[in-house]
Design a protein around this motif. Structure first.
Motif: not given
Length: 191
Positions: A72-78, A161-162
């Protein structure tokens, strides 16, 4: 805006992404061709009978992926890029310049930038962000994303990745360094 299941062979989803696209008239002349951008120009008759020159920028479409992991985590990019002065946040995605359908381009971008893949895809929306630009941003949801490989980044990409929960993503939508503008507007409605 609309949602529909999207698969590699889904002609319906690709047809839907094209149905309201602005059109460069057939009489338009290309006056510039760069590596990414083209400029098209034509004489347009106005309502009062006069004419004026219209222009439109054309570039490849963009895909962005709201990827949700199995937990259930959303992959975000920095991201860091040579042309930008500071780090920014974005969804996995990029220019759809490989000549494939938007869904195939989204799957490619997710795998290349994150090493994740998913079997459950849905087209969330396709938007034309600027009237004078002939391109679309295709937003996809990828559910149950699994890490299947190491990222294979382009030479001009530096990505960390966050993994976020939904509330963190909604809060990020107000951050000026979040580069997914249309999605940010959709997320702020959830507040």
């Amino acid at each position: 805006m609309f949602c529909m299941n999207a698969t590699d062979d889904s002609e319906a989803s690709d047809a839907k992404t094209q149905e309201t696209r602005s059109v460069i008239p057939p009489e338009a002349k290309r006056v510039f061709k760069g590596v990414i951008f083209e400029i098209w120009q034509w004489e347009q008759k106005l309502y009062d009978g006069s004419t004026t020159t219209f222009e439109k920028l054309r570039r490849p479409d963009t895909v962005e992926v709201l990827a949700v992991t199995e937990d259930g985590k959303i992959i975000m990019e920095e991201q860091e890029q040579p042309v930008r002065r500071q780090k920014f946040f974005s969804l996995p995605g990029g220019r759809a310049d490989g000549g494939a359908t938007p869904i195939k381009e989204a799957k490619r971008e997710l795998l290349e930038e994150t090493g994740y893949a998913s079997a459950d895809w849905e087209l969330l929306a396709s938007v034309e962000p600027f009237m004078d630009n002939d391109y679309r941003v295709h937003y996809f949801i990828a559910r149950g994303a699994k890490k299947v490989a190491e990222p294979t980044l382009d030479a001009g990409e530096k990505i960390t990745l966050k993994l976020l929960v939904l509330d963190e993503l909604i809060n990020l939508a107000e951050n000026p360094l979040f580069r997914s503008g249309e999605l940010a507007r959709m997320l702020l409605v959830l507040r």
